[in-house]
Structures are given as C-alpha cells and as structure tokens.
Design a protein around this motif. Structure first.
Motif, mmCIF file in Angstrom:
data_model
loop_
_atom_site.group_PDB
_atom_site.id
_atom_site.type_symbol
_atom_site.label_atom_id
_atom_site.label_comp_id
_atom_site.label_asym_id
_atom_site.label_seq_id
_atom_site.Cartn_x
_atom_site.Cartn_y
_atom_site.Cartn_z
ATOM 1 N N ASN A 30 0.842 -1.193 0.000
ATOM 2 C CA ASN A 30 0.000 0.000 0.000
ATOM 3 C C ASN A 30 0.880 1.245 0.000
ATOM 4 N N LEU A 31 0.444 2.252 -0.738
ATOM 5 C CA LEU A 31 1.247 3.467 -0.878
ATOM 6 C C LEU A 31 0.383 4.709 -0.780
ATOM 7 N N VAL A 32 0.867 5.702 -0.042
ATOM 8 C CA VAL A 32 0.366 7.077 -0.114
ATOM 9 C C VAL A 32 1.588 7.980 -0.224
ATOM 10 N N PHE A 33 1.643 8.757 -1.277
ATOM 11 C CA PHE A 33 2.721 9.727 -1.445
ATOM 12 C C PHE A 33 2.122 11.034 -1.934
ATOM 13 N N GLY A 34 2.491 12.127 -1.284
ATOM 14 C CA GLY A 34 1.986 13.429 -1.686
ATOM 15 C C GLY A 34 3.083 14.478 -1.683
ATOM 16 N N TYR A 35 2.937 15.474 -2.532
ATOM 17 C CA TYR A 35 3.893 16.572 -2.608
ATOM 18 C C TYR A 35 3.142 17.849 -2.953
ATOM 19 N N THR A 36 3.463 18.929 -2.246
ATOM 20 C CA THR A 36 2.844 20.235 -2.485
ATOM 21 C C THR A 36 3.939 21.285 -2.610
ATOM 22 N N ALA A 37 3.823 22.115 -3.623
ATOM 23 C CA ALA A 37 4.704 23.274 -3.802
ATOM 24 C C ALA A 37 3.820 24.487 -4.032
ATOM 25 N N LEU A 38 4.050 25.561 -3.273
ATOM 26 C CA LEU A 38 3.183 26.738 -3.400
ATOM 27 C C LEU A 38 3.987 28.020 -3.297
ATOM 28 N N LYS A 39 3.351 29.100 -3.740
ATOM 29 C CA LYS A 39 3.902 30.435 -3.634
ATOM 30 C C LYS A 39 2.834 31.333 -3.019
ATOM 31 N N LEU A 40 3.234 32.083 -1.997
ATOM 32 C CA LEU A 40 2.326 33.010 -1.315
ATOM 33 C C LEU A 40 2.825 34.430 -1.504
ATOM 34 N N THR A 41 1.943 35.310 -1.909
ATOM 35 C CA THR A 41 2.306 36.715 -2.058
ATOM 36 C C THR A 41 1.251 37.580 -1.388
ATOM 37 N N GLY A 42 1.710 38.679 -0.804
ATOM 38 C CA GLY A 42 0.825 39.631 -0.133
ATOM 39 C C GLY A 42 1.559 40.925 0.102
ATOM 40 N N ASP A 43 1.251 41.598 1.212
ATOM 41 C CA ASP A 43 1.903 42.867 1.512
ATOM 42 C C ASP A 43 3.411 42.723 1.667
ATOM 43 N N ASP A 44 3.868 41.556 2.119
ATOM 44 C CA ASP A 44 5.297 41.309 2.294
ATOM 45 C C ASP A 44 5.915 40.634 1.084
ATOM 46 N N GLY A 45 5.239 40.668 -0.042
ATOM 47 C CA GLY A 45 5.745 39.995 -1.222
ATOM 48 C C GLY A 45 5.763 38.488 -1.028
ATOM 49 N N ASP A 46 6.843 37.864 -1.466
ATOM 50 C CA ASP A 46 6.947 36.414 -1.337
ATOM 51 C C ASP A 46 7.193 35.965 0.096
ATOM 52 N N ASP A 47 7.487 36.892 1.008
ATOM 53 C CA ASP A 47 7.720 36.535 2.404
ATOM 54 C C ASP A 47 6.435 36.494 3.225
ATOM 55 N N THR A 48 5.301 36.675 2.600
ATOM 56 C CA THR A 48 4.029 36.606 3.322
ATOM 57 C C THR A 48 3.883 35.252 4.002
ATOM 58 N N TYR A 49 3.511 35.281 5.274
ATOM 59 C CA TYR A 49 3.316 34.066 6.073
ATOM 60 C C TYR A 49 4.530 33.145 5.949
ATOM 61 N N ARG A 50 5.671 33.668 6.332
ATOM 62 C CA ARG A 50 6.920 32.923 6.152
ATOM 63 C C ARG A 50 6.995 31.691 7.047
#
Length: 692
Positions: free
Chosen positions: A571-591
């Motif tokens: 049995n296998l479960v494999f997951g991967y997530t890559a995201l980009k967050l931008t806001g008032d702090d640019g790419d550092d939003t919710y660091r």
C-alpha cells in the motif's frame, strides 16, 4: 504515456469483481454502501470530484500508531499541523488556515481555525481533507479547505476489538470498539467505542490524560425510513502545559538553542477540555431514486484553564550569557461554546439526454453561543498579577507560586447564526463530459461584546460553484473547478472590532488517473486562490491586545498525490505540495508556512508470510522563519520526521505491533507561527490488539 502504462497495467491485472446482492432490509444495504458525500453533497467518488481530496483511514492510523487527530492529519497530503502551544493547534493547507470542519459532511464553521486539546481519532472511520475553497458544502469557506470527520457506524455483523499499548514517557492506552445487530434481520444495530490514555511527555513537567466514549444506534423505521442517533464525550486534562512557547532570539541577533524538553510552564498550570457531541439523522426514501435526509447536530465545548505566559515583553531579545529578558504572566479562565445545527436535504436521480443526472437541494440553520470568563483580581503575593520579571531561562517549575485566584468574571460573549439555502447538480452531457454546478446562499449574523467593545454584524452572500470533468478514457479524467470564497473572521482590529469576512475566488485544474485495475489513484492539480481582507497579525494596540488587519493574499501552486495499492501486498500514499504566497510582504508573506511539503505512507505484507506487516512513513517540509524580536528572524531549516512499524498477526484474531516515531531522532522546532517548541524525540510503543 498514461494510456500506454494503463494498457500494460490492464494486461498484468487479473481477477474480477462479482456483484453482491444486498439484503432486502434497506438499512443493512445502506450500511454496506455507506459513503461520505465529500466536496459537493453528491454521491461522487473521489476520482469524479473536481477538487483535490485526501483520505486518512482508520487502518492507516492503527498501523502507524496514531491516536489523535493532529497526528492523523500529519499523514494527509498538503496539510501543515501547527502546534504553536501544547494545547492549541492550527491546520493549514495551500498557505491558509483551515477554518471549517464537518462531521459526516455537515457541521459548523470552526471560526478562527484553532483546535483545542488533542482530539482522539479512534471514533472515526476516516478523515477526509478537501483542499481548496468549499463554500458549496459549508456555506462559508476559504482557500485552504475543509476537514470532514467520518464517524464509525454500526456494522452488519457482530465484531469488536480490544487494544492495549505502552510507550515512551510511561504512556498507557486502553481502547475498545464493539458493534452488534440487535435484531435477527439486522434492521437495528449499535456500536460503542471507548478509549483511555495517560502519560508524561518529553517536555518538562507536562502530562496528559484523555478519556473518550462514543455510542451510536441505527435502524429502520417502517418500510422507507432509517434513524441514526449517537453521542460522544471526550475529557482531556493537561498538567504542566505551555501558554505561548519558547523564545529563541538573543539581543545580538543570534538564535538560541535549548534542550528538547525546555518549557516555560509552572507546576500549577493546567488545561481541562470537555467536548460533548450528539446527533440524530432520519433518512426517508421518498421514491425509488429520491431520498430526504433530516439531521440535527449538537456540540458543547468547555475549557477550564490556569496558565502561565512567558514573553520577551520589550521585544529586545534575551541577554547573551545570562538568558535574562523574559517576563511571566499568570492567567486563568473558563469558557463554554454551545452549537446547534439543523439541516434538511433532498437528493435524487433522473434521466435526461438518455443519461443519469443527479440533483440535491438543502436548507440549514446553525447557531452557537459562547461565553468567556477570567479570574478577576488574581493576586501574586501582595499585588494583582501582572508581568513578572523572570530569572534566566530555562527555569524550574516552582519559580512563580500559584496565584490566589479571584472570582470568575465575564469578559466576552459571542452569538452566531448561519442560515443557508443551497443546491447542486451533477449533469451528464455525454458519457465522458460531466459538470458539477451549484449555488449557495448564506446569511451570517453575530453579536456580542469583547472586552467592552459591543458588536452586531449581519451579512448575506450568494456563491456559485462550478466544475467540469472529462473522461479521456476509462482510466484518466481531467477536471477544472471554480468556487467563491466567503469566510467570516473572528480576529479583531486595533479598535477591538471583528474584521469583515474575507472574500475571493479559487481555481483548480487537474488530472486524476487510476492504475493497476483501479487499485491506485493519482492526482495532479494546479491551483490558484485570491483572498481579500484576510486577517493578518499586525501587533499590539494601546491596551496591550494583539490585533489584526485585512491583507490581500494570493496562493498558487501544484499538488501531486498517489494513493492505493501498487501490488496485492503493498500500500502506498505519497503526496507533494509546492506553493507560492504573495501579499503585503511579497513572497515573504506568512513565512512560517513551508513552501514545500511531502508525505509518505508505505506498508506491506510479506507475500510468503502475510501475517507479518511492516511500514515506513513520514513527512518532510522546507525551511520556515518568522520575526520574533528586534526584527531578527527565527529560522528552522528543512527537516524530515520518519516513522515505522512492524506488526505480527501471531493468531488469526490477535496482532502484536511495535511502532517507532521519529526514527532518526530529528531535532526541530515544530512551528514558528506565533511561537514554538521542540517536537518529540524518538519514541517507542508496543501494542496488542485482539479481535472478536
């Protein structure tokens, strides 16, 4: 390439699925066919739903020695579990807080998204994580997603299991799960689930005790009706808990490192949480293809707390060499929140264009009342308790004596109402092209007072939902979906008033494919979400209260998940997530949100000796950081936590299991959202399960 691989898989696959004739008693057939109506309240399989959905099953939780919801959600793709205090946790997905939870597909919004105490997971058949906006199902929703807790229900055959375990830090657990029909034809049945756990911790002075009970009965009413009723209670007690957590910055900008057991707590601290839940469901077969469902859910949560908070009060960081600079603040209180939810839905099938169509309509009404009290005039020696200068950290648990607590005084009330009317349909245009469309109207109201600030807010919102699916062939499906975002917020601005709801939109496009005779499902999804006016921490106001401001935030990225069987015994479960967050702090939003995460669960049985099972699982995340004091950032490098198990069915009905968590003994700070502490070091558990 997908088609070619599937052709090879089909040639290699063998065996057939035989049809099963279900008992004529309708409730028995319903138990056998019971599914959770995930993202849309329609009878859709995960593959046919135009959103990303992950499941964590009871079998997976049992195999990896998972007994709490926090640990179970760490096994889910794309979910970050932020335990920023020992008794408060926030779940995030795609960069945003998951602020909605449901039980069996219905439930109240979870407000701020904070989960209090450790919820036992033994009563749930599975946890579903629906990533992305889900306003159609809840009436409110943000771009993170929704957690759906699927309760265990009575079974058609008598069955049961009793388990005992013992582990590191003297952790002891006893659990039992028993289900039986009450009548010869199986038309009435019941199930009882109970668990007790207690033990110490790797954190200095901390210990936990948890008792859980759940009972449910279901049966047939007349020829066309079924009734289900259930009740659960969980009582947890934590002694030596932390309120807030560790400080990591020195005044010269260097980062402190502490022992993994470091804690700011005092010996008298405690946090008791009691959660009572009840539900009644009645389902009536209106016609051959039409069903009416009436449901009522009740929940009451109480917290009794005596807490100690340690902080770098002046924001200058600790003094190098002496570790001075922290101030402590004792506080105690009591709160209770009571929630009621009633709903009525009707769904059915009809023919159009010579194809089967499905439609659902519903209305619901939810209300909740919350009261928060604190001990007024608590005395620390001869003075009212305030911020007290502390010795150099780390300190012992008897530095600050327990205050003399005053009387409880009401400081906050919150009354909420949510009225909904909604509908959804799955329309088949051809055998391969289908649409899921819906609309939801929500009227939200809240009133109350918060530290003397009176508020009264009402707002209505109509939100559309739409998705298209296309079967490229019998194995590969493509989809696109859109949903409105509408989420009331419980964070306050600098004047102490609640922020307006956050609004926006969510888009997703993906491909789902099944493999190896439909034993393995893979999903790859691209997502983009825009949330306007999202509550974001801004600092302290003139009264010393932490406040928030609304910020426009965008999240976009990609997710991949593979789940199922890669062979008969693996049995296998494999997951991967890559995201980009931008806001008032640019790419550092919710660091503090990791931009990359991966999860793994791999388990297998030896083909030559299937009584032996083993597995390896874990989670990896990229680096995180946050500003703690004097504009210096605390950092946590990327890390992985691996867990494993070996299980032996030494008798047909008995299993001995050995679990190891954090195999490599990785040292890491578990969260940097507000504050954080070190995650658990390597630990062991031995358990014995007996089935009957």
């Amino acid at each position: 390439m997908l088609v070619a691989l599937h052709a090879q898989a089909d040639e290699a696959a063998s065996g057939s699925v035989e049809a099963t004739n279900l008992d004529q008693v309708r409730v028995v057939a319903q138990r056998a066919e019971r599914v959770s109506n995930g993202a849309t309240n329609l009878d859709l399989a995960i593959k046919d739903t135009p959103q990303s959905i992950s499941e964590v099953t009871s079998e997976q939780m049992q195999a990896f020695g998972v007994n709490t919801v926090n640990d179970a959600l760490r096994m889910a793709t794309g979910i970050v579990v932020d335990e920023w205090e020992t008794n408060r946790t926030t779940y995030t997905a795609r960069g945003f807080d998951i602020a909605n939870t449901q039980i069996d597909g219905i439930g109240l919004p979870n407000g701020w998204g904070i989960a209090t105490s450790s919820t036992d997971s033994f009563a749930y058949e599975k946890l579903e994580v629906i990533r992305g906006a889900n306003g159609l199902l809840t009436g409110v929703g943000n771009a993170a997603g929704t957690i759906n807790y699927v309760r265990k229900r009575p079974t058609n055959e008598e069955q049961g299991v009793v388990g005992i375990s013992y582990g590191t830090w003297g952790t002891k657990r006893v659990e039992a799960d028993y289900s039986t029909p009450f009548t010869a034809d199986g038309s009435w049945a019941g199930r009882v689930v109970a668990a007790h756990e207690d033990g110490d911790s790797w954190l200095r002075g901390k210990s936990d005790k948890r008792d859980f009970f759940y009972g449910v009965v279901d049966g047939q009413i007349g020829e066309n009706g079924t009734l289900t009723a259930g009740y659960s209670r969980q009582k947890t007690r934590t002694d030596g808990n932390m309120w807030g957590a560790l400080t990591f910055m020195y005044s010269d900008g260097t980062q402190a490192e502490w022992d993994r057991g470091a804690s700011t707590t005092q010996d008298w601290t405690m946090w008791d949480t009691t959660t009572d839940s009840g539900f009644i469901e009645y389902t009536h077969q209106v016609a051959e293809d039409w069903q009416l469902k009436l449901a009522y859910n009740y929940r009451q949560i109480t917290n009794d707390t005596k807490l100690f908070y340690a902080t770098d009060y002046f924001g200058t960081g600790l003094e190098p060499g002496t570790n001075l600079g922290l101030y402590g603040y004792p506080w105690g209180g009591w709160d209770k929140t009571t929630a009621h939810l009633g709903s009525a839905t009707i769904n059915g099938h009809f023919d159009m264009f010579g194809l089967d169509q499905e439609v659902m309509f519903g209305v619901s009404y939810a209300r909740s009342e919350g009261n928060n009290k604190e001990y007024a005039g608590a005395m620390c020696g001869d003075a009212v308790c305030g911020y007290l200068p502390m010795p150099g950290f780390p300190w012992a648990g008897d530095v600050i004596p327990e205050p003399v607590w005053g009387d409880l005084s009401l400081y906050s009330t919150l009354n909420q109402r949510l009225k909904r009317a909604y509908g959804a349909a799955r329309l088949s245009f051809t055998d391969r092209l289908k649409a899921v469309v819906g609309v939801n109207y929500a009227n939200y109201h809240r009133d109350g007072v918060n530290y003397g600030v009176v508020f009264d807010q009402t707002e209505g919102k109509t939100s559309p939902y739409g998705g298209l699916t296309f079967d490229f062939n019998e194995h590969v499906l493509g989809y696109v979906s859109y949903s409105d975002i509408y989420q009331p917020q419980e964070q306050s601005d600098a004047d102490g008033r609640y922020l307006d709801p956050t609004k926006g939109s969510n888009y997703e496009v993906g491909v789902k494919a099944d493999w190896f005779d439909k034993r393995l499902l893979t999903t790859i999804a691209l997502f983009k979400a825009e949330q306007d006016g999202l509550a974001t921490g801004a600092g302290y106001n003139d009264n010393g209260q932490y406040y928030y401001t609304g910020v426009d935030v965008e999240s976009k990225g990609v997710e991949f998940e593979a789940t199922g069987k890669v062979s008969e015994n693996v049995n296998l479960v494999f997951g991967y997530t890559a995201l980009k967050l931008t806001g008032d702090d640019g790419d550092d939003t919710y660091r503090w949100v990791p931009r990359r995460t991966a999860n793994l669960m791999l388990s297998a049985r030896l083909p030559s000796y299937t009584a032996l099972q083993f597995g390896l699982g874990g989670r990896w995340q990229s680096n995180i950081s946050n500003v703690e004091s004097s504009d210096f950032a605390v950092r946590q490098d990327s890390y992985a936590v691996l867990n494993g198990f070996v299980a032996w069915d030494f008798l047909p009905d008995a299993t001995l299991r050995f679990n190891v968590k954090n195999i490599t003994d990785e040292k890491y700070i578990n969260s940097l959202r507000y504050s954080g502490y070190y995650g658990a070091p390597r630990s062991y558990t031995v358990s014995l399960d007996w089935r009957f």
